[in-house]
Design an enzyme around this catalytic site. Sequence first.
Site, PDB file in Angstrom:
ATOM      1  N   HIS A   1      25.459   5.508  -8.399  1.00 21.98           N
ATOM      2  CA  HIS A   1      24.276   4.841  -8.937  1.00 21.98           C
ATOM      3  C   HIS A   1      24.729   3.749  -9.905  1.00 21.98           C
ATOM      4  O   HIS A   1      25.316   4.050 -10.944  1.00 21.98           O
ATOM      5  CB  HIS A   1      23.379   5.859  -9.651  1.00 21.98           C
ATOM      6  CG  HIS A   1      22.161   5.247 -10.283  1.00 21.98           C
ATOM      7  ND1 HIS A   1      21.334   5.944 -11.119  1.00 21.98           N
ATOM      8  CD2 HIS A   1      21.622   4.008 -10.202  1.00 21.98           C
ATOM      9  CE1 HIS A   1      20.348   5.160 -11.526  1.00 21.98           C
ATOM     10  NE2 HIS A   1      20.509   3.971 -10.986  1.00 21.98           N
TER      11      HIS A   1
ATOM     12  N   HIS B   1      32.190  -9.510  -5.760  1.00 23.51           N
ATOM     13  CA  HIS B   1      32.981  -9.575  -4.526  1.00 23.51           C
ATOM     14  C   HIS B   1      34.005  -8.453  -4.409  1.00 23.51           C
ATOM     15  O   HIS B   1      34.674  -8.084  -5.369  1.00 23.51           O
ATOM     16  CB  HIS B   1      33.685 -10.932  -4.421  1.00 23.51           C
ATOM     17  CG  HIS B   1      34.675 -11.154  -5.520  1.00 23.51           C
ATOM     18  ND1 HIS B   1      35.981 -10.776  -5.430  1.00 23.51           N
ATOM     19  CD2 HIS B   1      34.521 -11.698  -6.753  1.00 23.51           C
ATOM     20  CE1 HIS B   1      36.615 -11.081  -6.541  1.00 23.51           C
ATOM     21  NE2 HIS B   1      35.745 -11.641  -7.366  1.00 23.51           N
TER      22      HIS B   1
HETATM   23  O1  JB2 Z   1      17.460  19.962 -10.905  1.00 23.42           O
HETATM   24  C1  JB2 Z   1      16.688  19.033 -11.042  1.00 23.42           C
HETATM   25  C2  JB2 Z   1      15.433  18.960 -10.330  1.00 23.42           C
HETATM   26  N1  JB2 Z   1      14.827  19.754  -9.439  1.00 23.42           N
HETATM   27  C3  JB2 Z   1      13.688  19.167  -9.089  1.00 23.42           C
HETATM   28  N2  JB2 Z   1      16.979  17.998 -11.861  1.00 23.42           N
HETATM   29  C4  JB2 Z   1      16.134  16.946 -12.013  1.00 23.42           C
HETATM   30  N3  JB2 Z   1      16.489  15.968 -12.851  1.00 23.42           N
HETATM   31  N4  JB2 Z   1      14.958  16.825 -11.346  1.00 23.42           N
HETATM   32  C5  JB2 Z   1      14.604  17.830 -10.510  1.00 23.42           C
HETATM   33  N5  JB2 Z   1      13.524  18.002  -9.721  1.00 23.42           N
HETATM   34  C6  JB2 Z   1      12.384  17.095  -9.514  1.00 23.42           C
HETATM   35  O2  JB2 Z   1      12.821  15.743  -9.456  1.00 23.42           O
HETATM   36  C7  JB2 Z   1      11.391  17.202 -10.644  1.00 23.42           C
HETATM   37  O3  JB2 Z   1      10.334  18.047 -10.236  1.00 23.42           O
HETATM   38  C8  JB2 Z   1      10.878  15.783 -10.873  1.00 23.42           C
HETATM   39  O4  JB2 Z   1       9.588  15.576 -10.344  1.00 23.42           O
HETATM   40  C9  JB2 Z   1      11.858  14.897 -10.125  1.00 23.42           C
HETATM   41  C10 JB2 Z   1      12.596  13.988 -11.079  1.00 23.42           C
HETATM   42  O5  JB2 Z   1      11.663  13.067 -11.627  1.00 23.42           O
HETATM   43  P1  JB2 Z   1      11.972  12.208 -12.958  1.00 23.42           P
HETATM   44  O6  JB2 Z   1      10.875  11.227 -13.103  1.00 23.42           O
HETATM   45  O7  JB2 Z   1      12.275  13.162 -14.071  1.00 23.42           O
HETATM   46  O8  JB2 Z   1      13.345  11.512 -12.651  1.00 23.42           O
HETATM   47  P2  JB2 Z   1      13.789  10.657 -11.396  1.00 23.42           P
HETATM   48  O9  JB2 Z   1      14.953  11.349 -10.823  1.00 23.42           O
HETATM   49  O10 JB2 Z   1      12.682  10.337 -10.482  1.00 23.42           O
HETATM   50  O11 JB2 Z   1      14.238   9.291 -12.081  1.00 23.42           O
HETATM   51  C11 JB2 Z   1      15.341   9.256 -12.987  1.00 23.42           C
HETATM   52  O12 JB2 Z   1      16.384   8.496 -12.399  1.00 23.42           O
HETATM   53  C12 JB2 Z   1      16.003   7.137 -12.116  1.00 23.42           C
HETATM   54  C13 JB2 Z   1      17.162   6.467 -11.396  1.00 23.42           C
HETATM   55  C14 JB2 Z   1      14.860   8.635 -14.295  1.00 23.42           C
HETATM   56  O13 JB2 Z   1      15.881   8.725 -15.236  1.00 23.42           O
HETATM   57  C15 JB2 Z   1      14.459   7.194 -14.075  1.00 23.42           C
HETATM   58  O14 JB2 Z   1      14.113   6.586 -15.300  1.00 23.42           O
HETATM   59  C16 JB2 Z   1      15.602   6.437 -13.405  1.00 23.42           C
HETATM   60  N6  JB2 Z   1      15.188   5.063 -13.148  1.00 23.42           N
END
Ligand code: JB2
Length: 205
Positions: free
Chosen positions: A143, A134
Site C-alpha cells: 500500500h 520509473h
Molecule cells: O481484523 C480486522 C477486521 N475485520 C473486519 N481489522 C480491520 N482493520 N478491519 C476489519 N474488519 C472490517 O473492515 C470492519 O468491520 C470495518 O468495517 C472494515 C474496515 O473499515 P475502516 O473504515 O475501519 O478501514 P478501511 O480498511 O476501510 O480503511 C482504512 O484503510 C484505508 C486505506 C482507513 O485507515 C482509511 O482511512 C484508509 N484510507
Amino acid sequence: MEQRGVVLIGGGGHALVVAEALGESAEVVGFFDDAPDAPLRARFGYERLGPLNAIPPEIEAYFMLAVGDLALRRRLLAGPLGGARTFGITHRTASVSASAGVGRGVFIAPHAVVHAFATVGDHAIINTGAIVEHECVLGENVHVAPGAVLGGNVSVGRDTLVGLGSRVLPGVRIGVGCVIGAGAVVIRDVPDGATVVGVPGRMRI
Ligand code: JB2
C-alpha cells in the site's frame, strides 16, 4: 464499455473510495463486512452480503479487496479469495505509463502516477496522489498511501505500508512486511519487518 458485477470485500472507508472509483466501469453487486451498518451501505446503499467469514470458499463473482488493513487483506487472499477472479481499477485521472506492469486486483486511485517501467504487484494499492517513479518494483499487497512518493528504482517488498506523505529516495530497497510512518523520509535500505519513522527515517525498535 462492458459492465461487470463486482463484489467488494469490506465496507468501510477504503471501500467508499474503491466504490467511487469503480464509477461506471463495473456494477457493485454487494459487499462483505462484519459491521451490519458499514458505511458502504449507509452512504451508497449497497447490499451487505454477510460478514467476512461468510465469503464463500469458491466465490464466483469478480471481487475487489476494499479493506485497507494489509494483514487482513493477506489473510483473505490466503483463504476464501485464493483462487477467485479479481477486478482491478485504474481511476481515469491516474497516470499509468504504457511501459509499466500492473498486476491483478490493483487499485490505482485518483491522481496517482505510475511511471515508466515500474511494476506493481497483485492487489497493491496506489492511493490518492501517490507517485511511483520509473523502474520501481512493488510486491504483492503493498500500500502506497496518499501523497507518498517513491523515487526511481525503489523496491518495496510484499505486505508493506508506505505511509501517508512519506518519501523514499531513489534506489532504496524496502523489505517485506514493513511500515513506513507518515511523513518519513527513507534514505537507506529497510530490512524485512521494520518500522521506519521520522526525517531522516530511523528504525523503531
Ligand atoms: O481484523 C480486522 C477486521 N475485520 C473486519 N481489522 C480491520 N482493520 N478491519 C476489519 N474488519 C472490517 O473492515 C470492519 O468491520 C470495518 O468495517 C472494515 C474496515 O473499515 P475502516 O473504515 O475501519 O478501514 P478501511 O480498511 O476501510 O480503511 C482504512 O484503510 C484505508 C486505506 C482507513 O485507515 C482509511 O482511512 C484508509 N484510507
